[in-house]
Design an enzyme around this catalytic site. Structure first.
Site, PDB file in Angstrom:
ATOM      1  N   ASN A  10       0.849  -1.092   0.066  1.00  0.00           N
ATOM      2  CA  ASN A  10      -0.021   0.034   0.056  1.00  0.00           C
ATOM      3  C   ASN A  10       0.956   1.230   0.049  1.00  0.00           C
ATOM      4  O   ASN A  10       1.551   1.517   0.995  1.00  0.00           O
ATOM      5  CB  ASN A  10      -0.909   0.033   1.393  1.00  0.00           C
ATOM      6  CG  ASN A  10      -1.973   1.143   1.386  1.00  0.00           C
ATOM      7  OD1 ASN A  10      -1.978   2.066   0.516  1.00  0.00           O
ATOM      8  ND2 ASN A  10      -2.597   1.208   2.298  1.00  0.00           N
ATOM      9  N   ARG A  87      -2.570  -2.291  -3.172  1.00  0.00           N
ATOM     10  CA  ARG A  87      -3.843  -1.433  -3.145  1.00  0.00           C
ATOM     11  C   ARG A  87      -3.951  -0.178  -4.139  1.00  0.00           C
ATOM     12  O   ARG A  87      -2.912   0.760  -3.964  1.00  0.00           O
ATOM     13  CB  ARG A  87      -4.041  -0.928  -1.466  1.00  0.00           C
ATOM     14  CG  ARG A  87      -5.204  -0.215  -1.253  1.00  0.00           C
ATOM     15  CD  ARG A  87      -5.158   0.224   0.219  1.00  0.00           C
ATOM     16  NE  ARG A  87      -6.380   0.848   0.470  1.00  0.00           N
ATOM     17  CZ  ARG A  87      -6.496   1.175   1.712  1.00  0.00           C
ATOM     18  NH1 ARG A  87      -5.735   0.724   2.720  1.00  0.00           N
ATOM     19  NH2 ARG A  87      -7.770   1.614   2.137  1.00  0.00           N
ATOM     20  N   HIS A 176     -12.957   3.082   0.930  1.00  0.00           N
ATOM     21  CA  HIS A 176     -13.175   1.994   1.987  1.00  0.00           C
ATOM     22  C   HIS A 176     -13.859   0.854   1.492  1.00  0.00           C
ATOM     23  O   HIS A 176     -14.231  -0.076   2.435  1.00  0.00           O
ATOM     24  CB  HIS A 176     -13.662   2.348   3.195  1.00  0.00           C
ATOM     25  CG  HIS A 176     -13.055   3.607   4.037  1.00  0.00           C
ATOM     26  ND1 HIS A 176     -13.854   4.774   4.377  1.00  0.00           N
ATOM     27  CD2 HIS A 176     -11.646   3.942   3.984  1.00  0.00           C
ATOM     28  CE1 HIS A 176     -12.777   5.572   4.916  1.00  0.00           C
ATOM     29  NE2 HIS A 176     -11.827   5.231   4.804  1.00  0.00           N
ATOM     30  N   LEU A 205     -14.528   4.019  10.724  1.00  0.00           N
ATOM     31  CA  LEU A 205     -14.219   5.161  11.359  1.00  0.00           C
ATOM     32  C   LEU A 205     -12.583   5.267  11.530  1.00  0.00           C
ATOM     33  O   LEU A 205     -12.323   4.462  12.655  1.00  0.00           O
ATOM     34  CB  LEU A 205     -14.977   5.294  12.669  1.00  0.00           C
ATOM     35  CG  LEU A 205     -16.683   5.523  12.392  1.00  0.00           C
ATOM     36  CD1 LEU A 205     -17.368   5.387  13.640  1.00  0.00           C
ATOM     37  CD2 LEU A 205     -16.909   6.470  11.406  1.00  0.00           C
ATOM     38  N   GLY A 208      -9.752   8.663   7.921  1.00  0.00           N
ATOM     39  CA  GLY A 208     -10.697   8.717   7.047  1.00  0.00           C
ATOM     40  C   GLY A 208     -11.868   8.202   7.638  1.00  0.00           C
ATOM     41  O   GLY A 208     -12.001   6.881   8.300  1.00  0.00           O
ATOM     42  N   ARG A 237      -9.946  16.233   7.813  1.00  0.00           N
ATOM     43  CA  ARG A 237     -10.901  16.533   6.743  1.00  0.00           C
ATOM     44  C   ARG A 237     -12.463  16.898   6.987  1.00  0.00           C
ATOM     45  O   ARG A 237     -12.596  16.377   7.840  1.00  0.00           O
ATOM     46  CB  ARG A 237     -11.065  15.354   5.538  1.00  0.00           C
ATOM     47  CG  ARG A 237      -9.868  14.947   4.805  1.00  0.00           C
ATOM     48  CD  ARG A 237     -10.071  13.601   3.982  1.00  0.00           C
ATOM     49  NE  ARG A 237      -9.119  12.486   4.506  1.00  0.00           N
ATOM     50  CZ  ARG A 237      -9.248  11.376   4.243  1.00  0.00           C
ATOM     51  NH1 ARG A 237     -10.205  10.941   3.332  1.00  0.00           N
ATOM     52  NH2 ARG A 237      -8.557  10.390   4.639  1.00  0.00           N
ATOM     53  N   ARG A 281      -8.423   9.445  20.106  1.00  0.00           N
ATOM     54  CA  ARG A 281      -7.953   9.197  21.509  1.00  0.00           C
ATOM     55  C   ARG A 281      -7.567  10.396  22.250  1.00  0.00           C
ATOM     56  O   ARG A 281      -7.857  10.590  23.637  1.00  0.00           O
ATOM     57  CB  ARG A 281      -6.912   8.088  21.668  1.00  0.00           C
ATOM     58  CG  ARG A 281      -6.808   7.020  22.658  1.00  0.00           C
ATOM     59  CD  ARG A 281      -5.792   5.921  22.024  1.00  0.00           C
ATOM     60  NE  ARG A 281      -5.215   6.241  20.881  1.00  0.00           N
ATOM     61  CZ  ARG A 281      -4.291   5.375  20.217  1.00  0.00           C
ATOM     62  NH1 ARG A 281      -4.033   4.153  20.968  1.00  0.00           N
ATOM     63  NH2 ARG A 281      -4.026   5.476  18.995  1.00  0.00           N
ATOM     64  N   GLU A 381      -8.170  -5.110   6.053  1.00  0.00           N
ATOM     65  CA  GLU A 381      -8.053  -4.762   4.719  1.00  0.00           C
ATOM     66  C   GLU A 381      -6.939  -5.786   3.930  1.00  0.00           C
ATOM     67  O   GLU A 381      -7.254  -6.116   2.831  1.00  0.00           O
ATOM     68  CB  GLU A 381      -7.845  -3.342   4.304  1.00  0.00           C
ATOM     69  CG  GLU A 381      -9.109  -2.417   4.753  1.00  0.00           C
ATOM     70  CD  GLU A 381      -8.953  -0.986   4.831  1.00  0.00           C
ATOM     71  OE1 GLU A 381      -8.439  -0.467   6.028  1.00  0.00           O
ATOM     72  OE2 GLU A 381      -9.332  -0.439   3.980  1.00  0.00           O
TER      73      GLU A 381
HETATM   74  P1  AMP Z   1      -7.260   4.024  11.874  1.00  0.00           P
HETATM   75  O1  AMP Z   1      -7.057   4.924  10.736  1.00  0.00           O
HETATM   76  O2  AMP Z   1      -8.140   3.127  11.563  1.00  0.00           O
HETATM   77  O3  AMP Z   1      -5.974   3.481  12.220  1.00  0.00           O
HETATM   78  O4  AMP Z   1      -7.701   4.817  13.059  1.00  0.00           O
HETATM   79  C1  AMP Z   1      -7.246   5.816  13.692  1.00  0.00           C
HETATM   80  C2  AMP Z   1      -8.117   6.566  14.533  1.00  0.00           C
HETATM   81  O5  AMP Z   1      -8.753   5.704  15.660  1.00  0.00           O
HETATM   82  C3  AMP Z   1      -7.431   7.657  15.236  1.00  0.00           C
HETATM   83  O6  AMP Z   1      -8.308   8.804  15.504  1.00  0.00           O
HETATM   84  C4  AMP Z   1      -7.196   7.150  16.541  1.00  0.00           C
HETATM   85  O7  AMP Z   1      -7.153   8.159  17.712  1.00  0.00           O
HETATM   86  C5  AMP Z   1      -8.573   6.507  16.801  1.00  0.00           C
HETATM   87  N1  AMP Z   1      -8.412   5.392  18.055  1.00  0.00           N
HETATM   88  C6  AMP Z   1      -7.487   4.277  18.213  1.00  0.00           C
HETATM   89  N2  AMP Z   1      -7.511   3.836  19.497  1.00  0.00           N
HETATM   90  C7  AMP Z   1      -8.583   4.397  20.232  1.00  0.00           C
HETATM   91  C8  AMP Z   1      -9.186   4.543  21.426  1.00  0.00           C
HETATM   92  N3  AMP Z   1      -8.934   3.434  22.244  1.00  0.00           N
HETATM   93  N4  AMP Z   1     -10.076   5.355  21.602  1.00  0.00           N
HETATM   94  C9  AMP Z   1     -10.544   6.404  20.901  1.00  0.00           C
HETATM   95  N5  AMP Z   1      -9.952   6.587  19.469  1.00  0.00           N
HETATM   96  C10 AMP Z   1      -9.132   5.350  19.102  1.00  0.00           C
END
Ligand code: AMP
Length: 394
Positions: A10, A87, A176, A205, A208, A237, A281, A381
């Site tokens: 990717n 990808r 996605h 979520l 993106g 975004r 987070r 993915e």
């Molecule tokens: P991804 O792009 O799928 O890796 O997701 C990233 C997003 O997931 C970021 O906004 C992180 O802060 C959120 N995330 C990961 N772990 C947590 C958690 N324990 N609580 C809240 N958001 C989280």
């Protein structure tokens, strides 16, 4: 017959994520990322058989990183590497499924560059380097948009003059798709339903964010459009804004198209609203400490997400379940509960303890007794890309 491995690649503008995915074993034999490519800090990080390692490749580009990766991949997969999967972010209307990369496919992908000018050229860089470095292996492209090629015309057309669609491809494509394919299969499996006879709302979520309506295994609507900017509030975004915002900013502030694009893609979303971070987070922690911007960003995020899910429900004949996935969907009980609280008219409600404990890779139902199913399903993915590739090659 030995179980087959696929190298999944990717490519981003300054990074390459990679994994060696086995047909039958869940953990990846090898996974890692080349980061900050093209800069003095360029580095290759990987995990092989549970051991972490890294290699500095100062000023290395995509080709350098893949060259260094070659012996590591051989160690991970030996003679069982069946092919390489790339990808590719945009497949336009030409690609409704994975495609073996031959000269025609490469030319068709190159022609799609105007639809994703930041991503397609780097995807091609990775593909061309991999073909050169692994000349004997079949190479396959898997497209983020392909799953949404089943959208009916009333869902994918914008209310714009027809020639913009017919001559310039201006329509909604959605992204996605690989994630939605994976989680809808898993959701049906977890629920004892047949994917071919079930209806789902799904929210991916991560950095993106998007929503999708999936009926009988097909995408019927999704919140992202021509580009991955449309729809929900995301990390940095904006999601949907009034289309006249562009001209308003140009007229009143004298902003250029580049400035507006930068603001909508990099300075907006959770980051813009909170003035603090694009990371959910961090925002949840700041909210707990009384940060007003973080609190507002979370409220807007959840309300807009719920509105989008309610809109997606128009495409469903019935609701067999709502699926949460992606870093936020998989790990944030707060976001799930705030979102579902806006969806009382869909009769959705959560079981508080189940919602709280279904995090960090756990999957399963979190709805309150007697209410429609709500599932947390960790996405994968890379695995879906490898499975699609093996299906094509075999
Ligand atoms: P991804 O792009 O799928 O890796 O997701 C990233 C997003 O997931 C970021 O906004 C992180 O802060 C959120 N995330 C990961 N772990 C947590 C958690 N324990 N609580 C809240 N958001 C989280």
């Amino acid at each position: 017959m030995p179980a087959h491995n696929i190298l999944v690649i990717n490519c981003g503008s300054s990074s390459i994520k990679f994994a060696v995915v086995n047909q039958t074993h869940a953990p990846f034999a090898l996974s890692g990322e080349a980061e900050r490519l093209g800069s003095p800090e360029a580095v290759l990080n990987w995990q092989l058989a549970g051991e972490k390692a890294s290699l500095k490749i100062a000023n290395g580009d995509h080709r350098t990183a893949l060259t260094q990766l070659l012996p590591i991949v051989e160690r991970a997969a030996g003679g069982t590497l069946r092919g390489i999967a790339h990808r590719v972010v945009h497949g336009g209307e030409q690609f409704a499924s994975a495609r073996r990369l031959d000269a025609d496919a490469l030319a068709a992908i190159r022609a799609l560059a105007p639809l994703a000018p930041l991503h397609i050229p780097v995807n091609l860089l990775g593909i061309e380097a991999a073909i050169e470095l692994f000349p004997t292996l079949p190479q396959v492209a898997v497209f983020d948009t392909a799953f949404h090629q089943t959208l009916p015309e009333h869902a994918f057309r914008y209310a714009l003059p027809e020639h913009l669609y017919r001559e310039h491809g201006v329509r909604r494509y959605g992204f996605h798709g690989t994630s939605y394919r994976f989680v809808s299969h898993r959701a049906a499996e977890l629920s004892g339903l047949s994917l071919g006879d079930s209806s789902w709302l799904a929210a991916h979520l991560g950095n993106g964010c998007s929503t999708c309506a999936i009926v009988n295994g097909q995408s019927l609507d999704t919140s992202m459009g021509l580009t991955p900017l449309e729809g929900l509030v995301m990390g940095s975004r904006s999601g949907d804004v009034d289309p006249n915002l562009h001209s308003h900013l140009a007229r009143t502030l004298g902003w250029s198209l580049e400035q507006i694009e930068q603001m909508l893609n990099q300075d907006s979303g959770l980051l813009g609203l909170s003035g603090l971070s694009n990371d959910m987070r961090s925002l949840e922690q700041a909210r707990d400490q009384g940060h007003a911007g973080a609190s507002l960003a979370i409220e807007v995020f959840c309300y807009r997400l719920a509105k989008s899910l309610a809109a997606m429900s128009c495409a469903l004949p019935q609701l067999d379940g709502l699926i949460f996935t992606g870093g936020i969907g998989e790990n944030s009980p707060l976001i799930r509960s705030k979102t579902v609280a806006h969806l009382k008219l869909l009769n959705l409600a959560l079981d508080k303890p189940a919602n709280a404990r279904t995090i960090r890779g756990a999957s399963g139902p979190i709805q309150a007794h007697g209410h429609p199913r709500v599932l947390v399903v960790p996405t994968n993915e890379e695995r879906q890309i490898a499975l699609d590739t093996l299906a094509l090659l075999n």
